[in-house]
Design a protein around this motif. Structure first.
Motif, PDB file in Angstrom:
ATOM      1  N   ALA A 129     -13.030  -8.721 -51.498  1.00  0.00           N
ATOM      2  CA  ALA A 129     -12.055  -7.676 -51.159  1.00  0.00           C
ATOM      3  C   ALA A 129     -10.950  -7.613 -52.214  1.00  0.00           C
ATOM      4  CB  ALA A 129     -11.456  -7.947 -49.783  1.00  0.00           C
ATOM      5  N   SER A 130     -10.511  -8.771 -52.693  1.00  0.00           N
ATOM      6  CA  SER A 130      -9.471  -8.806 -53.710  1.00  0.00           C
ATOM      7  C   SER A 130      -9.949  -8.147 -55.000  1.00  0.00           C
ATOM      8  CB  SER A 130      -9.050 -10.250 -53.981  1.00  0.00           C
ATOM      9  OG  SER A 130      -8.091 -10.317 -55.001  1.00  0.00           O
ATOM     10  N   ALA A 131     -11.193  -8.443 -55.402  1.00  0.00           N
ATOM     11  CA  ALA A 131     -11.753  -7.832 -56.616  1.00  0.00           C
ATOM     12  C   ALA A 131     -11.871  -6.322 -56.454  1.00  0.00           C
ATOM     13  CB  ALA A 131     -13.116  -8.444 -56.917  1.00  0.00           C
ATOM     14  N   LEU A 157     -10.016  -4.371 -54.458  1.00  0.00           N
ATOM     15  CA  LEU A 157      -8.682  -3.771 -54.482  1.00  0.00           C
ATOM     16  C   LEU A 157      -8.139  -3.706 -55.908  1.00  0.00           C
ATOM     17  CD1 LEU A 157      -7.056  -5.351 -51.307  1.00  0.00           C
ATOM     18  CD2 LEU A 157      -7.791  -2.988 -51.622  1.00  0.00           C
ATOM     19  N   GLN A 158      -8.411  -4.722 -56.703  1.00  0.00           N
ATOM     20  CA  GLN A 158      -7.980  -4.678 -58.096  1.00  0.00           C
ATOM     21  C   GLN A 158      -8.645  -3.524 -58.837  1.00  0.00           C
ATOM     22  OE1 GLN A 158      -8.254  -8.461 -60.177  1.00  0.00           O
ATOM     23  NE2 GLN A 158      -7.616  -9.594 -58.364  1.00  0.00           N
ATOM     24  N   ALA A 159      -9.930  -3.313 -58.557  1.00  0.00           N
ATOM     25  CA  ALA A 159     -10.644  -2.208 -59.205  1.00  0.00           C
ATOM     26  C   ALA A 159     -10.071  -0.862 -58.764  1.00  0.00           C
ATOM     27  CB  ALA A 159     -12.138  -2.283 -58.875  1.00  0.00           C
ATOM     28  N   VAL A 160      -9.761  -0.741 -57.483  1.00  0.00           N
ATOM     29  CA  VAL A 160      -9.180   0.506 -56.981  1.00  0.00           C
ATOM     30  C   VAL A 160      -7.835   0.763 -57.656  1.00  0.00           C
ATOM     31  CG1 VAL A 160      -8.198   1.651 -54.956  1.00  0.00           C
ATOM     32  CG2 VAL A 160     -10.364   0.433 -54.761  1.00  0.00           C
ATOM     33  N   ARG A 161      -6.999  -0.270 -57.716  1.00  0.00           N
ATOM     34  CA  ARG A 161      -5.684  -0.099 -58.342  1.00  0.00           C
ATOM     35  C   ARG A 161      -5.819   0.276 -59.823  1.00  0.00           C
ATOM     36  NH1 ARG A 161      -4.395  -5.119 -55.372  1.00  0.00           N
ATOM     37  NH2 ARG A 161      -3.246  -4.551 -53.475  1.00  0.00           N
ATOM     38  N   ALA A 162      -6.824  -0.303 -60.478  1.00  0.00           N
ATOM     39  CA  ALA A 162      -7.006  -0.037 -61.901  1.00  0.00           C
ATOM     40  C   ALA A 162      -7.393   1.413 -62.160  1.00  0.00           C
ATOM     41  CB  ALA A 162      -8.074  -0.966 -62.480  1.00  0.00           C
ATOM     42  N   HIS A 163      -8.025   2.046 -61.176  1.00  0.00           N
ATOM     43  CA  HIS A 163      -8.500   3.416 -61.363  1.00  0.00           C
ATOM     44  C   HIS A 163      -7.701   4.435 -60.559  1.00  0.00           C
ATOM     45  CE1 HIS A 163     -12.173   0.963 -62.329  1.00  0.00           C
ATOM     46  NE2 HIS A 163     -12.079   1.712 -63.405  1.00  0.00           N
ATOM     47  N   THR A 164      -6.616   3.988 -59.944  1.00  0.00           N
ATOM     48  CA  THR A 164      -5.783   4.901 -59.167  1.00  0.00           C
ATOM     49  C   THR A 164      -4.490   5.141 -59.923  1.00  0.00           C
ATOM     50  OG1 THR A 164      -6.693   4.042 -57.093  1.00  0.00           O
ATOM     51  CG2 THR A 164      -4.642   5.304 -56.960  1.00  0.00           C
ATOM     52  N   PRO A 165      -4.216   6.369 -60.315  1.00  0.00           N
ATOM     53  CA  PRO A 165      -2.978   6.620 -61.071  1.00  0.00           C
ATOM     54  C   PRO A 165      -1.753   6.312 -60.248  1.00  0.00           C
ATOM     55  CG  PRO A 165      -4.009   8.681 -60.373  1.00  0.00           C
ATOM     56  CD  PRO A 165      -4.985   7.587 -60.063  1.00  0.00           C
ATOM     57  N   GLU A 166      -0.749   5.806 -60.928  1.00  0.00           N
ATOM     58  CA  GLU A 166       0.515   5.530 -60.259  1.00  0.00           C
ATOM     59  C   GLU A 166       1.123   6.842 -59.778  1.00  0.00           C
ATOM     60  OE1 GLU A 166       2.076   2.700 -59.566  1.00  0.00           O
ATOM     61  OE2 GLU A 166       0.457   1.489 -60.413  1.00  0.00           O
ATOM     62  N   PRO A 167       1.680   6.849 -58.572  1.00  0.00           N
ATOM     63  CA  PRO A 167       2.299   8.091 -58.089  1.00  0.00           C
ATOM     64  C   PRO A 167       3.478   8.491 -58.967  1.00  0.00           C
ATOM     65  CG  PRO A 167       2.865   6.239 -56.663  1.00  0.00           C
ATOM     66  CD  PRO A 167       1.812   5.744 -57.614  1.00  0.00           C
ATOM     67  N   THR A 168       3.591   9.780 -59.187  1.00  0.00           N
ATOM     68  CA  THR A 168       4.711  10.284 -59.982  1.00  0.00           C
ATOM     69  C   THR A 168       5.991  10.152 -59.178  1.00  0.00           C
ATOM     70  OG1 THR A 168       3.242  11.889 -61.045  1.00  0.00           O
ATOM     71  CG2 THR A 168       5.625  12.295 -61.202  1.00  0.00           C
ATOM     72  N   CYS A 187     -19.662   0.350 -57.434  1.00  0.00           N
ATOM     73  CA  CYS A 187     -20.889  -0.442 -57.444  1.00  0.00           C
ATOM     74  C   CYS A 187     -20.551  -1.893 -57.796  1.00  0.00           C
ATOM     75  CB  CYS A 187     -21.870   0.121 -58.465  1.00  0.00           C
ATOM     76  SG  CYS A 187     -22.444   1.793 -58.094  1.00  0.00           S
ATOM     77  N   PHE A 188     -21.078  -2.818 -56.997  1.00  0.00           N
ATOM     78  CA  PHE A 188     -20.770  -4.239 -57.150  1.00  0.00           C
ATOM     79  C   PHE A 188     -21.941  -4.956 -57.815  1.00  0.00           C
ATOM     80  CE2 PHE A 188     -17.897  -2.698 -54.081  1.00  0.00           C
ATOM     81  CZ  PHE A 188     -16.897  -3.621 -53.816  1.00  0.00           C
ATOM     82  N   THR A 189     -21.631  -5.808 -58.785  1.00  0.00           N
ATOM     83  CA  THR A 189     -22.656  -6.702 -59.312  1.00  0.00           C
ATOM     84  C   THR A 189     -22.849  -7.858 -58.329  1.00  0.00           C
ATOM     85  OG1 THR A 189     -20.994  -7.917 -60.603  1.00  0.00           O
ATOM     86  CG2 THR A 189     -22.147  -6.098 -61.706  1.00  0.00           C
ATOM     87  N   MET A 190     -23.799  -8.734 -58.637  1.00  0.00           N
ATOM     88  CA  MET A 190     -24.229  -9.749 -57.676  1.00  0.00           C
ATOM     89  C   MET A 190     -23.416 -11.024 -57.749  1.00  0.00           C
ATOM     90  SD  MET A 190     -26.802  -8.108 -56.326  1.00  0.00           S
ATOM     91  CE  MET A 190     -25.926  -6.590 -56.701  1.00  0.00           C
TER      92      MET A 190
END
Length: 222
Positions: free
Chosen positions: A161-163, A165-176, A92-95
């Motif tokens: 888009a950059s913001a 992707l940063q959010a996705v990376r922050a919530h995506t665990p690093e691959p083992t 969800c994106f703020t304005m």
């Protein structure tokens, strides 16, 4: 908006033909900007959202009270979305700000953003804070990111888009990392070394230590 527009918010594809069986992995929700600009008097507040009365889940079905403002409508939309796509990660994106931005407009946008945060928090969804991407109401900065008073241009879309992707990376665990396999001792190499001694090809002092090391490794593994 009309019922058709509301339906499109929670039914992202028709699930027929090439779309049959397709389910999104990620859904981005950036809604409410027009409300802050055109319908600010009917936005309501985050405190207006009473999830237990707005959304009735009996276990055998779900019913919704008619939303009385944007806050309630946003909550109902998100509830329908997460029920329709239970396996998707929803962001969800703020304005973004708009121009002209008076003190009243700032308060309205802050109110809408709090609605987004409240609903996202209630459902455990991910939040993308567009107030942190550098778009301000200062004219030169605003014009760099926006094509008009409401809509981002290519620079604005790139920043969004950059913001995201940063959010996705922050919530995506690093691959083992895949562990490097330990080399398996080659018993045939030990046999070759021993045979070289028997055949007189190699000196015992040269070949036997290597063969012994291999045989010890095999013993330790077992």
């Amino acid at each position: 908006g009309t019922e058709g527009w509301r339906s499109r918010c929670v039914q992202l594809h028709d699930d027929t033909g090439d779309n049959a069986g397709e389910e999104p992995d990620i859904i981005c929700v950036y809604l409410g900007k027009n409300d802050t600009y055109f319908k600010w008097s009917t936005i309501g507040k985050a405190s207006d959202i009473h999830f237990d009365t707005l959304i009735q889940d009996t276990g055998s079905g779900v019913s919704y009270a008619v939303p009385q403002n944007t806050a309630e409508a946003y909550a109902v939309m998100i509830d329908k979305l997460v029920r329709r796509y239970p396996n998707a990660d929803v962001y969800c994106f703020t304005m973004l700000p708009h121009r002209p931005m008076s003190s009243v407009s700032l308060a309205i946008m802050a109110n809408m953003n709090e609605i987004v945060r409240t609903v996202a928090g209630h459902y455990g969804l991910f939040l993308v804070e567009l107030g942190d991407i550098g778009v301000t109401t200062e004219e030169s900065v605003f014009n760099h990111y926006m094509m008009d008073v409401l809509h981002p241009n290519s620079n604005g879309h790139a920043a969004i888009a950059s913001a995201f992707l940063q959010a996705v990376r922050a919530h995506t665990p690093e691959p083992t990392p895949t562990p490097t396999p330990t080399p398996t001792p080659d018993i045939m190499e030990a046999v070759r070394l021993l045979q070289s001694v028997v055949n007189g090809v190699a000196e015992p002092s040269e070949a036997l230590p290597g063969a012994a090391d291999i045989l010890m490794e095999i013993r330790n593994i077992k």
